[in-house]
Design an enzyme around this catalytic site. Structure first.
Site: not given
Length: 675
Positions: A77, A337
């Protein structure tokens, strides 16, 4: 000379005006919005959220991106990025000459800084007005930002197709990986996509994506970034054919922490991403082929530190049929339980029972309340150890009657549990699940037992403090529980590895529970329906226990051994126990025994001066001799017929003093021995 001087003056004036023009630039915001991210203890992404406009844009630092990608980006770029001041005049001249020669635009002259300027303002690329604005902003950016800061902005804002912006969103979507390490082929594609993000989308235009990627690779070899061999391999790499989903691990917990701190952009949790993924898969597998409305929840906790390692709130977060959006780790449910071990632990601590004590499983009534075992059978007289392992109801209710429901609720709160009681007097039914609590709270209960009786505050965020919680049970009582629960028969086909575990089933088969622990981890499992409806035939022992053992198998480590017996633990057969501990005698269906022993001295809550020279004298009123005295659960005097006894020298600290008479009736008090 006059001409040269005039020219120099004009240039100087022009430079001053250009400089003022650049300095007066109104810059856009330089901190882009990023989506919230939730990460695990090692910084691995658990879940990400989009920004307000629905775009995926995640925070990233330059050091978190593969250097090879950065080199390839700059090479393709803007090769003079590190040296120009925002505008590359040579690139502009080249682009203009090529446009004149070919009568069309062949290459652009935009620098990376100019691209950042365009992305910051979301401006176009073709109009001269827009290009001039980009030049001005680029020149201004170079004055206020470093090159690395400009690159970092590009890494956040570059478009990658659809609603993807930034290198992290692109890398995770197209390759399923963070951008720390990228192959040459991956880097080349990520360099090429921002030039035409929608017409080069790999999932829609694979051919265009491949051509663009290969052009980047050609530029890389031309300028020496890669060798020909590396380029050859990169060209052969496949182009991704579909978008990958962003990580969405622990969605319920992620939603909760984000809601708790909505302004935070990052949430560091104690979870383990790999373990979380394994547990989510296990939960999904557990409900396959069952009722389409059945769901499951799993939690894993390191009880040594209190750190939560995995939290699965439902079998499928997006499954509306199963109401997967409901976090069952936070839902108020009946514990069944699963509170029984705490009740037995209180009995051990109070000196009412020992694991080898005999306890009765016979029909009994407490006023209008007559508890029944789940199978409506009675087993007569059996050991406390066996009664807990078989999860019988009648023995534990008899024991709770002697202890008192208020004491149970107090210890639950001390363990960090929240309980919602039914209207009116909760009574003894709370011992069998007659209250509401949360899975997260039950995890802390079992972590407390595993930690030798000390509370284990749950840590969810990495910054949450760790440390010793308050004492809930004595070390001896907690060890007795671990020893008993490690002897529970494993479910069929499960390893006999002495995992300490307890199951539970709520009334109407609405909840199936299983909790287990070894020397390091606590794992909790719940199965049921999110709407609270019954699941016929769902027992904790049948469907939750196998899932619990499978969860431990997926921890990836062998079971850590449970600790050895602490000082004061009686590891003897029943015949060698002090007579009052050989058999538990209930209080007669709830009626208080006025002839029960009562500690006359020291009074409950007393603070006494400790001394190695002076003995501590204790006295008991009422009760039937001989008496047994316990100091923090450890017998210190047995077979005592006198009502006054010398307990010997004392050490500073908090003490639970218990006296048991010949009928098995007990009284206890708490005192402090001061220095």
């Amino acid at each position: 000379m006059i001409t040269l001087a005039l020219l120099a003056t004009l240039i100087a004036v022009g430079l001053v005006r250009v400089n003022a023009w650049i300095a007066a630039t109104d810059l856009p915001g330089l901190v882009p919005d990023t989506g919230i991210e939730v990460v695990d203890r090692e910084g691995r992404l658990l879940r990400a959220y989009t920004v307000e406009d629905g775009r995926w844009r995640l925070p990233v630092r330059l050091a978190e991106v593969d250097p090879g990608f950065i080199d390839m980006l700059v090479t393709y770029e803007d090769r003079r990025f590190r040296t120009h001041s925002g505008v590359d005049l040579r690139a502009f001249a080249r682009a203009g000459w090529q446009a004149l020669w070919n009568r069309r635009i062949v290459s652009g002259g935009s620098t990376l800084t100019m691209q950042v300027a365009r992305l910051l303002e979301d401006s176009g690329t073709g109009a001269w007005g827009g290009k001039l604005r980009q030049i001005r902003v680029a020149l201004a950016l170079e004055r206020v930002l470093s090159k690395d800061e400009i690159l970092t902005l590009y890494l956040h804002l570059a478009p990658y197709g659809g609603n993807l912006e930034g290198i992290r969103a692109a890398s995770l979507t197209w390759f399923g990986t963070e951008p720390r390490r990228l192959t040459a082929a991956q880097s080349a594609l990520l360099v090429a996509l921002p030039q035409a993000p929608n017409s080069r989308r790999p999932d829609r235009f694979r051919g265009a994506a491949r051509l663009a990627r290969n052009r980047v690779l050609d530029r890389a070899i031309r300028f020496g970034a890669l060798t020909e061999t590396e380029i050859t391999w990169a060209r052969r790499a496949p182009i991704p054919s579909a978008r990958r989903d962003f990580p969405a691990l622990a969605p319920h917990l992620a939603d909760r922490v984000v809601q708790d701190r909505p302004t935070a952009t990052r949430h560091d949790l104690t979870l383990d991403a790999e373990l979380q993924a394994r547990m989510e898969t296990l939960a999904a597998q557990a409900v396959q082929g069952r009722d389409t409305r059945l769901t499951a929840a799993i939690m894993v906790m390191d009880h040594r530190t209190g750190a939560l390692r995995a939290s699965v709130g439902a079998a499928a977060y997006s499954d509306d049929t199963r109401q997967g959006f409901v976090d069952m780790t936070q839902a108020l449910r009946s514990p069944g339980s699963t509170l029984k071990p705490l009740i037995y632990g209180l009995g051990f601590e109070a000196g009412l029972i020992h694991p080898e004590s005999l306890i009765e499983d016979r029909p009994i009534r407490f006023g209008s309340y007559a508890p029944q075992n789940f199978d409506n059978a009675f087993r007569g007289e059996l050991s406390v150890r066996r009664a807990l392992q078989a999860s019988l109801n009648i023995p534990v209710v008899s024991l709770l009657d002697a202890i008192g429901p208020a004491e149970l609720l107090t210890r639950m709160r001390r363990a960090g549990m929240r309980a919602e009681l039914p209207p009116g007097d909760p009574g003894l039914a709370i011992g069998l699940g007659g209250l509401g609590t949360r899975m997260e709270d039950l995890m802390q209960l079992y972590a407390m037992i595993a930690r030798g009786g000390n509370a284990a505050p749950l840590r969810i965020r990495t910054e949450d403090p760790s440390g010793e919680g308050t004492r809930v049970l004595s070390p001896v009582a907690a060890w007795y529980l671990g020893d008993i629960l490690s002897g529970v028969t494993p479910p069929p086909n499960a390893p006999r590895n002495r995992l300490a575990y307890k199951t539970g089933t709520s009334y109407g088969h609405r909840d199936a529970w299983a909790f287990g622990f070894d020397g390091r981890h606590v794992v909790g499992v719940w199965l049921g329906r999110a709407d609270g409806a019954s699941v016929p035939g769902a027992f904790g022992a049948d469907i939750a226990a196998p899932l619990l053992f499978e969860a431990f198998a997926r921890l990836g480590t062998d079971l850590a051994p449970l600790p050895p017996p602490p000082l004061g633990a009686l590891t003897v057969p029943r015949a060698e126990l002090p007579p009052p501990l050989r058999r538990f005698r209930p209080q007669g269906g709830g009626a208080r025994d006025t002839d029960a022993p009562e500690i006359a001295f020291p009074p409950d809550g007393a603070v006494l001066a400790g001394s190695a020279d002076l003995p501590l004298l204790a006295r008991v009123d009422r009760g039937t001799p001989p008496f047994t005295w316990l100091w923090n659960g450890r017998p210190v005097a047995t077979g005592v017929f006198d009502r006054q006894v010398d307990l010997g020298s004392t050490r500073p600290g908090f003490v639970e003093l218990t006296v048991i008479d010949a009928e098995g009736r007990a009284e206890r008090g708490f005192l402090e021995i001061a220095r």
